[in-house]
Design a protein around this motif. Structure first.
Motif, PDB file in Angstrom:
ATOM      1  N   TYR A  98     109.943 -60.296  -4.871  1.00 48.02           N
ATOM      2  CA  TYR A  98     111.053 -58.982  -4.999  1.00 48.02           C
ATOM      3  C   TYR A  98     110.306 -58.106  -5.865  1.00 48.02           C
ATOM      4  CZ  TYR A  98     114.280 -61.611  -2.276  1.00 48.02           C
ATOM      5  OH  TYR A  98     114.981 -62.506  -1.280  1.00 48.02           O
TER       6      TYR A  98
ATOM      7  N   GLN B 218     117.957 -57.865 -12.072  1.00 46.04           N
ATOM      8  CA  GLN B 218     116.719 -58.239 -12.515  1.00 46.04           C
ATOM      9  C   GLN B 218     116.526 -58.515 -13.998  1.00 46.04           C
ATOM     10  OE1 GLN B 218     113.523 -56.566 -10.090  1.00 46.04           O
ATOM     11  NE2 GLN B 218     115.066 -55.843  -8.832  1.00 46.04           N
TER      12      GLN B 218
ATOM     13  N   TYR C  27     120.540 -52.305  -8.957  1.00 46.86           N
ATOM     14  CA  TYR C  27     119.433 -52.913  -8.575  1.00 46.86           C
ATOM     15  C   TYR C  27     118.587 -53.593  -9.809  1.00 46.86           C
ATOM     16  CZ  TYR C  27     115.121 -54.450  -5.988  1.00 46.86           C
ATOM     17  OH  TYR C  27     114.263 -54.986  -5.593  1.00 46.86           O
TER      18      TYR C  27
ATOM     19  N   ARG D  88     122.279 -61.272 -12.389  1.00 46.78           N
ATOM     20  CA  ARG D  88     121.981 -61.413 -11.018  1.00 46.78           C
ATOM     21  C   ARG D  88     122.898 -61.002  -9.878  1.00 46.78           C
ATOM     22  NH1 ARG D  88     120.632 -60.793  -6.643  1.00 46.78           N
ATOM     23  NH2 ARG D  88     119.251 -62.118  -5.176  1.00 46.78           N
TER      24      ARG D  88
ATOM     25  N   THR E 234     110.412 -54.208  -8.177  1.00 46.55           N
ATOM     26  CA  THR E 234     111.470 -53.518  -8.891  1.00 46.55           C
ATOM     27  C   THR E 234     111.515 -52.097  -8.117  1.00 46.55           C
ATOM     28  OG1 THR E 234     109.594 -52.470 -10.324  1.00 46.55           O
ATOM     29  CG2 THR E 234     110.785 -54.648 -10.989  1.00 46.55           C
TER      30      THR E 234
ATOM     31  N   TRP F 204     119.087 -58.232  -2.725  1.00 46.60           N
ATOM     32  CA  TRP F 204     117.694 -57.803  -2.683  1.00 46.60           C
ATOM     33  C   TRP F 204     116.914 -57.836  -1.395  1.00 46.60           C
ATOM     34  CZ3 TRP F 204     115.684 -61.061  -7.666  1.00 46.60           C
ATOM     35  CH2 TRP F 204     116.367 -60.746  -8.713  1.00 46.60           C
TER      36      TRP F 204
ATOM     37  N   ARG G 176     122.794 -56.869  -5.598  1.00 47.53           N
ATOM     38  CA  ARG G 176     122.560 -58.078  -5.672  1.00 47.53           C
ATOM     39  C   ARG G 176     121.841 -58.227  -4.330  1.00 47.53           C
ATOM     40  NH1 ARG G 176     128.525 -60.855  -5.686  1.00 47.53           N
ATOM     41  NH2 ARG G 176     129.288 -60.044  -3.667  1.00 47.53           N
TER      42      ARG G 176
ATOM     43  N   GLY H 252     119.580 -51.320  -0.189  1.00 44.69           N
ATOM     44  CA  GLY H 252     120.133 -51.350  -1.419  1.00 44.69           C
ATOM     45  C   GLY H 252     120.987 -50.701  -1.978  1.00 44.69           C
TER      46      GLY H 252
ATOM     47  N   ASP I  45     121.058 -64.354  -2.536  1.00 48.46           N
ATOM     48  CA  ASP I  45     119.801 -64.788  -3.387  1.00 48.46           C
ATOM     49  C   ASP I  45     118.727 -65.654  -2.467  1.00 48.46           C
ATOM     50  OD1 ASP I  45     121.427 -66.987  -3.359  1.00 48.46           O
ATOM     51  OD2 ASP I  45     120.604 -67.552  -5.064  1.00 48.46           O
TER      52      ASP I  45
END
Length: 428
Positions: free
Chosen positions: A127, A234, A230, A240, A129, A190, A188, A184, A397
């Motif tokens: 994942y 991280q 977002y 998370r 940033t 992702w 969470r 996004g 996740d």
């Protein structure tokens, strides 16, 4: 009302408050609870548990509508087990220590960042940033100056730049139809930005296969709507599971659900006026700069826009209006036709079964003030929320090892729906 989705509607209240009070998941357990037997009674019972935000969060289950997952505070686990026994409800423990799981995932993600530093391209190894994704689309545009164009369309509350990439086939024709995509919304989730990144790669670097999607259409893509949230997810394992934006909503609580913040039947149903709730709709429509940016994009392209697609998790589902009420638009057959194309393509390719249909009746709870309803009302004839498949122990996740499979499967459905749109709505 279907019990499984009633639980989901009520559970949205729980996580935000829980995080702000503790931010610690050490010793939390996740139980998968059957909702088959005495389903209505069980549903009401679990709904009551979901209101106890300090000790419980009720999540969608992984077994369709026959189960729910309940995350339980360590101090409440004995009582929970006794309650289940008293009610003769079957369950199994699917995660014995949420905190430990999140810690391991955090360390794994840290190692993957070191092993796969950004090098100008984004793959499916890990994942990325928000800043890496922004740099990626900038680099794509520099590498493909006739086909990709970057525009800064606004800033988040904390000042992060929101940028779109417009992808064309390079023929310089103006006023093509538009497919507008974003990801996004919820911090969470992702897998949503990861899927958008894969979509960009497919449209830019696989033109031979996907040229038909760009002949009469431009794609305008905003990879991360909620970059503040977002990035916050991280920071550590304790953050998370954050969902909302990061703008303070009261003296005690932070964040608004950006997908309840749009000015279309705002806060009429399925949204909260409690600033600590995970579905807090904001102090007013478009109180969140991130939602305002998306609304500006929708209105900018409403005269040419034929499909709006917002990517969320988790489902798997393809949802269309209405989400604010238990009704369907007059053009429901058109929406259903395009959604079915995505459903059938994914089913044939991978066997994954997506549900598709009008949002409120498909998930059995209303969600007023959402972007898909807003886009449809503003003139996009096809407007979808695509809820991507679950992963990990809580659904939000998926491990990095699952990214490749999930984004490729999602692209199968997205491209199939886009092809139906291209055929159904030719350039005037």
């Amino acid at each position: 009302m279907d019990i499984f989705w009633a639980l989901v509607a009520l559970s949205c209240l729980s996580l935000g408050a829980s995080l702000q009070k503790t931010n610690i998941y050490e010793g939390y357990k996740v139980y998968e609870v059957s909702t088959k037997a005495r389903s209505a009674d069980n549903g009401l019972f679990l709904s009551e548990l979901a209101k106890n935000q300090t000790y419980y969060e009720v999540l969608p289950g992984f077994k369709g509508r026959t189960s729910a997952r309940v995350m339980v505070h360590p101090e409440e686990q004995l009582n929970f087990v006794q309650l289940m026994a008293h009610r003769s409800v079957s369950y199994e423990v699917v995660n014995h220590n949420v905190g430990l799981t999140l810690s391991r995932q955090f360390e794994k993600n840290r190692m993957l960042r070191q092993s796969y530093p950004y090098n100008g391209r984004l793959g499916t190894e890990r994942y990325y940033t928000h800043s890496e994704i922004n740099q990626f689309i900038e680099d794509v545009a520099k590498e493909n100056p006739r086909r990709a164009f970057i525009k800064t369309v606004g800033k988040s509350y904390e000042g992060r730049l929101l940028k779109t990439i417009t992808i064309t086939n390079g023929d310089s024709r103006r006023n093509k139809n538009v497919i507008l995509v974003d990801g996004g919304f919820h911090a969470r989730e992702w897998i949503s930005p990861a899927t958008v990144v894969y979509l960009i790669n497919q449209l830019v670097y696989n033109l031979e296969e996907n040229g038909d999607l760009l002949e009469d259409y431009d794609w305008v893509i905003l990879p991360v709507v909620n970059p503040d949230g977002y990035e916050y997810t991280q920071i550590s394992e304790d953050t998370r599971m954050w969902r909302k934006t990061r703008k303070p909503s009261s003296s005690e609580c932070v964040g608004t659900d950006p997908n309840r913040n749009f000015d279309y039947h705002w806060r009429e149903s399925g949204a909260s006026d409690d600033p600590c709730s995970n579905t807090y709709a904001g102090s007013k429509p478009f109180s969140e700069p991130e939602a305002l940016v998306v609304s500006d994009l929708i209105r900018t392209y409403s005269d040419r826009g034929q499909m709006y697609l917002t990517l969320h998790s988790y489902g798997p589902m393809i949802l269309y209006p209405w989400g604010w009420i238990d009704e369907v638009p007059e053009t429901v057959d058109d929406l259903d036709e395009v959604a079915k194309a995505g459903y059938e393509a994914i089913l044939e390719a991978t066997g994954t079964v997506y549900e598709y249909g009008p949002s409120t009746t498909t998930i059995n709870y209303a969600a007023a003030g959402a972007s898909d309803d807003y886009a449809f009302n503003e003139g996009f004839p096809i407007s979808f929320t695509m809820e991507l498949p679950p992963g990990g122990d809580d659904g939000f996740d998926p491990p990095a090892s699952d990214i490749d499979r999930l984004v490729k499967e999602s692209w199968v459905g997205i491209s199939a729906m886009a092809r139906r749109v291209v055929t159904k709505y030719p350039l005037a």
